[in-house]
Motif scaffolding. Structure first.
Motif, mmCIF file in Angstrom:
data_model
loop_
_atom_site.group_PDB
_atom_site.id
_atom_site.type_symbol
_atom_site.label_atom_id
_atom_site.label_comp_id
_atom_site.label_asym_id
_atom_site.label_seq_id
_atom_site.Cartn_x
_atom_site.Cartn_y
_atom_site.Cartn_z
ATOM 1 N N PRO A 1 12.580 56.776 56.037
ATOM 2 C CA PRO A 1 13.042 56.877 57.423
ATOM 3 C C PRO A 1 11.898 57.111 58.397
ATOM 4 C CG PRO A 1 13.416 58.941 56.304
ATOM 5 C CD PRO A 1 12.836 57.998 55.273
ATOM 6 N N SER A 2 10.759 57.552 57.871
ATOM 7 C CA SER A 2 9.604 57.835 58.710
ATOM 8 C C SER A 2 8.389 57.952 57.811
ATOM 9 C CB SER A 2 9.805 59.152 59.477
ATOM 10 O OG SER A 2 8.574 59.620 59.999
ATOM 11 N N PRO A 3 7.228 57.469 58.250
ATOM 12 C CA PRO A 3 6.033 57.654 57.410
ATOM 13 C C PRO A 3 5.670 59.119 57.232
ATOM 14 C CG PRO A 3 5.427 56.837 59.588
ATOM 15 C CD PRO A 3 6.907 56.748 59.493
ATOM 16 N N TRP A 4 6.126 59.970 58.163
ATOM 17 C CA TRP A 4 5.815 61.394 58.045
ATOM 18 C C TRP A 4 6.655 62.061 56.968
ATOM 19 C CZ3 TRP A 4 1.549 61.463 60.492
ATOM 20 C CH2 TRP A 4 1.367 60.706 61.644
ATOM 21 N N GLY A 5 7.753 61.463 56.576
ATOM 22 C CA GLY A 5 8.603 62.039 55.544
ATOM 23 C C GLY A 5 8.440 61.400 54.188
ATOM 24 N N GLY A 6 7.739 60.270 54.119
ATOM 25 C CA GLY A 6 7.534 59.617 52.839
ATOM 26 C C GLY A 6 8.734 58.812 52.379
ATOM 27 N N ASP A 7 8.573 58.186 51.235
ATOM 28 C CA ASP A 7 9.574 57.281 50.684
ATOM 29 C C ASP A 7 10.152 57.864 49.407
ATOM 30 O OD1 ASP A 7 11.156 55.042 50.458
ATOM 31 O OD2 ASP A 7 9.500 53.613 50.405
ATOM 32 N N TYR A 8 11.230 57.278 48.952
ATOM 33 C CA TYR A 8 11.805 57.638 47.659
ATOM 34 C C TYR A 8 12.588 56.449 47.130
ATOM 35 C CZ TYR A 8 16.265 58.298 50.139
ATOM 36 O OH TYR A 8 17.396 58.094 50.893
ATOM 37 N N ALA A 9 12.822 56.444 45.815
ATOM 38 C CA ALA A 9 13.659 55.421 45.176
ATOM 39 C C ALA A 9 13.210 54.019 45.536
ATOM 40 C CB ALA A 9 15.125 55.631 45.542
ATOM 41 N N MET A 10 11.935 53.725 45.330
ATOM 42 C CA MET A 10 11.398 52.432 45.732
ATOM 43 C C MET A 10 10.855 51.685 44.515
ATOM 44 S SD MET A 10 9.384 55.159 46.415
ATOM 45 C CE MET A 10 7.712 55.748 46.222
ATOM 46 N N PHE A 11 10.954 50.375 44.579
ATOM 47 C CA PHE A 11 10.299 49.486 43.626
ATOM 48 C C PHE A 11 10.055 48.175 44.346
ATOM 49 C CE2 PHE A 11 14.849 48.870 43.071
ATOM 50 C CZ PHE A 11 15.004 47.490 42.998
ATOM 51 N N SER A 12 9.185 47.347 43.776
ATOM 52 C CA SER A 12 8.840 46.105 44.463
ATOM 53 C C SER A 12 8.716 44.952 43.501
ATOM 54 C CB SER A 12 7.529 46.266 45.243
ATOM 55 O OG SER A 12 6.424 46.295 44.365
#
Length: 769
Positions: free
Chosen positions: A89-100
């Motif tokens: 939701p924001s670069p300041w909060g980071g990501d989760y549950a991601m794959f590419s």
């Protein structure tokens, strides 16, 4: 899926007057690339060019960065490193549950620095429901179109016996398994702990990827190398490379779905949302869903001759419909259930996440109260479930509670929704939650509940000498939140003792007024102001701002604030001073570091007005509570025209879950909800000559300004359904009944209209004193 689409359309309450009848494709005006030119020291939006569905559980973005760098896609990058499922939701909060996934050709490579490909924006297409890019190093065109919880990717390869697709399950604990007899890869990914722990220990995102043809061969990798002979890997970081032989122009498709519940649920979702649809069919389905939302607002502006404004308007709407994301799924029988990011259990009912109320209580959430109440009612079920499952309301969740920002602004979100008539709200649970939040601090997270609640209850403010950061900002927001609790207590017929207590607490903003400066300032536990108080000092007692930004945070009582400052003329002078001062600042509270919010204020040439951050965004509209309301019109139009552009640097700070976009959308319609709970919308300066809005139940509201132009920014007069209207606000009922609001526009201010106190919007002081 047909049933899902039917329910979606019913939920939105669309009619023949909506997008379909209008015959327009509004997605063509959306530019997801707006706001993607960012770096640590300066934000121009801090957004990603998402391909998604409205409120989709998963979003998909091209990736230009290395694994888990906060800025996953940056406009001035030269390389693509992956096509990524994201929940950031924001670069300041980071990501989760991601794959590419990333198509490559030739030697098998899996590290970002090795697999990356040059690309150009000239060979890139970004739409709300579709993304494509030409990967020049491989002569491959990669495309993706999402469903709510899945995605269909299509890769057009050259002639080669080594057409590869790299699957990266990313970091911190992941798993991958190749099932060649089913042309399938399954796995799970976890989260990136950029902003602290966000979910229980059993949190996983399970994915399934099914290709449309057999693999020529495959390899599994983990951490730093391939695992010879293996078909699965479980490590800190894992992935796979599957390979095919292709003719030039031959396409390989990957059907993808994920689940927070398990592999079986991911398979159910894949069948339900992707199934046997062709790429074009799924893409068209996404386009239709977006038009169902965007088409509720139809700009009619002489053939849309000012496409810059039109593109910005529809892009802002798109940004608003991305959050909060759905976090629930459907089982094989179509029953709704969710993994709880609070308890770690699988439970029935709805859940939403990735939203911060400190930003969105101001305009983004009130937008849905007004224009999408049916949908907002379903969201409020998630709010109640969050309280049931965690014991706290969701001030900032991603996916569970995170320690970000301040306040207990859930009170505003709940009160605004309930008093707007949002249907289906469990007010027994929500009232219990609101009341608890008003008196309690979370044991570990300062963003949840009320940090300093005990001191606030005893002193009427949070003191600055008891180890609680941003004490003045908290006090001002708590006082407004108390007003929100008060209005719900009154509506629910609560005991007079409770009502009287929250009446008193609603005036606590007065406790911070510093007469020597005519501004708000922090006080210590003995009642003393700091002897070295500096209104230009960022941080410390304030949140990402200074006293010039936060002194206006009396949303519920502008009249009371004006009286503190010395009355009408003094109030006007203080607001004028915001713009006339130079953009100087003191960042000693940040150890001398010029944080990006400070820099964004400095470079915009609006004096101390820092529109790139939320605390002051409503301040322009406070002129509607004065004898000079035309200044709200002037400054609203100035901000719209200068600080919002359909370019990669088109926002003036963090966009933040739709809030900075919501300011633009409301302002472009000629109104703004300074105090969402009051059900009034302060008058501004409409941007278009005509906008037609489909309201709940199919009513049509036409907002017309025939003489509108770059010069004609002032409101000379307003007529509602032909009747002259002199107030500086519209009511919720006036908007919801539809009809026609017509603005007469002029290049010069009408200094007689709306100047009497009877024309001003609601103030708490008028009602209770």
């Amino acid at each position: 899926m047909k049933m899902k689409k039917l329910l979606f359309s019913l939920l939105l309450g669309l009619t023949a007057a909506g997008a379909a009848a209008a015959g327009k494709d509004y997605t063509k005006y959306v530019l997801p690339i707006i706001g993607t030119d960012n770096e640590f020291i300066l934000s121009n939006g801090n957004v990603l060019p998402f391909a998604a569905r409205p409120w989709g559980m998963n979003q998909w973005t091209p990736q230009t960065a290395v694994n888990c760098e906060p800025w996953q896609y940056v406009y001035d990058a030269y390389y693509i490193t992956g096509l990524k499922q994201t929940h950031q939701p924001s670069p300041w909060g980071g990501d989760y549950a991601m794959f590419s996934l990333l198509p490559t050709v030739g030697e098998k490579k899996f590290r970002e620095e090795e697999r990356k490909s040059w690309f150009s924006h000239k060979a890139e297409v970004s739409k709300p429901h579709y993304y494509s890019v030409y990967l020049a190093d491989y002569d491959v065109t990669a495309e993706m179109t999402p469903s709510n919880r899945g995605c269909l990717m299509r890769f057009t390869f050259p002639q080669t016996d080594r057409a590869n697709v790299v699957i990266d399950a990313f970091d911190l604990d992941s798993y991958v398994k190749v099932i060649p007899e089913e042309n399938k890869v399954i796995g799970y990914t976890t989260q990136y702990y950029h902003s602290g722990k966000k979910a229980p220990d059993n949190f996983k995102n399970y994915f399934v990827i099914v290709f449309d043809r057999p693999f020529r061969d495959f390899s599994v990798w983990k951490d730093d190398g391939f695992v010879p002979g293996a078909d699965e890997a479980d490590a800190r970081r894992t992935g796979a490379v599957v390979s095919f032989a292709t003719e030039r122009g031959e396409q390989v498709q990957a059907r993808i779905a994920s689940s927070f519940i398990g592999f079986e649920q991911a398979e159910i979702t894949l069948a339900r949302e992707i199934g046997n649809r062709s790429f074009d069919e799924l893409c068209e389905e996404g386009r239709t869903e977006w038009n169902d939302c965007l088409g509720r607002f139809r700009v009619r502006d002489d053939g849309m001759d000012d496409l810059d404004n039109v593109r910005m308007f529809y892009t802002a709407l798109y940004r608003m419909f991305l959050y909060p994301r759905e976090f629930f799924e459907y089982d094989a029988e179509g029953n709704m259930y969710h993994y709880s990011p609070f308890s770690g259990e699988v439970l029935p009912g709805r859940m939403h996440t990735d939203n911060g109320y400190w930003d969105t209580f101001r305009a983004a959430r009130p937008f849905f109260d007004l224009f999408f109440p049916e949908w907002h009612g379903t969201y409020m079920e998630s709010v109640a479930n969050t309280y049931r499952e965690s014991g706290w309301l969701p001030e900032w969740v991603s996916p569970g509670h995170i320690d970000a920002m301040i306040g207990s602004n859930s009170a505003s979100v709940i009160a605004s929704a309930y008093l707007s008539g949002v249907p289906g709200m469990d007010m027994g649970t929500l009232w219990e939650a609101m009341y608890k939040m008003a008196y309690n601090a979370h044991p570990t997270l300062s963003s949840v509940g009320r940090a300093g609640a005990e001191e606030y209850d005893r002193l009427g403010y949070v003191p600055n000498d008891v180890g609680i950061r941003e004490s003045a900002a908290r006090t001002l927001e708590y006082a407004y939140d108390d007003f929100c609790v008060l209005k719900v207590a009154e509506a629910l017929g609560k005991d007079k003792k409770i009502v009287d207590e929250f009446k008193k607490r609603s005036l606590n903003y007065r406790n911070l007024f510093h007469k020597d400066f005519n501004l708000m300032a922090g006080r210590d536990s003995k009642g003393n102001f700091r002897p070295d108080f500096n209104p230009l000092a960022w941080g410390g007692e304030f949140t990402e701002g200074n006293s010039w930004h936060y002194s206006w945070s009396v949303f519920h009582d502008p009249k009371g604030l004006a009286e503190l400052m010395g009355g009408d003329k003094a109030f006007i002078r203080m607001m004028d001073s915001v713009f006339s001062q130079p953009p100087t600042f003191d960042v000693s509270a940040y150890g001398g570091q010029v944080i990006h919010e400070v820099r964004e204020m400095q470079v915009m040439n609006f004096g101390q007005y820092a529109h790139g951050n939320q605390p002051i965004q409503h301040m322009i509209y406070l002129y509607d509570w004065t004898s000079e309301p035309w200044k709200a019109q002037y400054w609203a139009r100035r901000v719209m025209s200068r600080l919002y552009r359909p370019t990669p640097d088109g926002y003036c700070g963090d966009e933040d879950n739709g809030q900075t976009s919501a300011w633009y959308v409301f302002s472009a319609l000629g109104m703004y909800p300074v105090n969402p709970v009051a059900g009034e919308y302060a008058v501004g300066s409409p941007l278009f000559r005509e906008v037609e809005v489909t309201l709940p139940g199919g009513k049509i509201l036409t907002i017309s300004a025939p003489e509108n132009s770059e010069r004609n920014v002032y409101v000379d007069g307003i007529r509602i359904d032909g009747q002259k209207y002199g107030r500086n606000y519209f009511t919720r009922d006036q908007i919801r009944r539809g009809g026609r609001i017509e603005f007469g526009m002029s290049p010069e201010p009408n200094k007689r209209r709306g100047t009497d106190a009877k024309d001003f919007p609601y103030s708490f002081s008028n009602e209770y004193e």
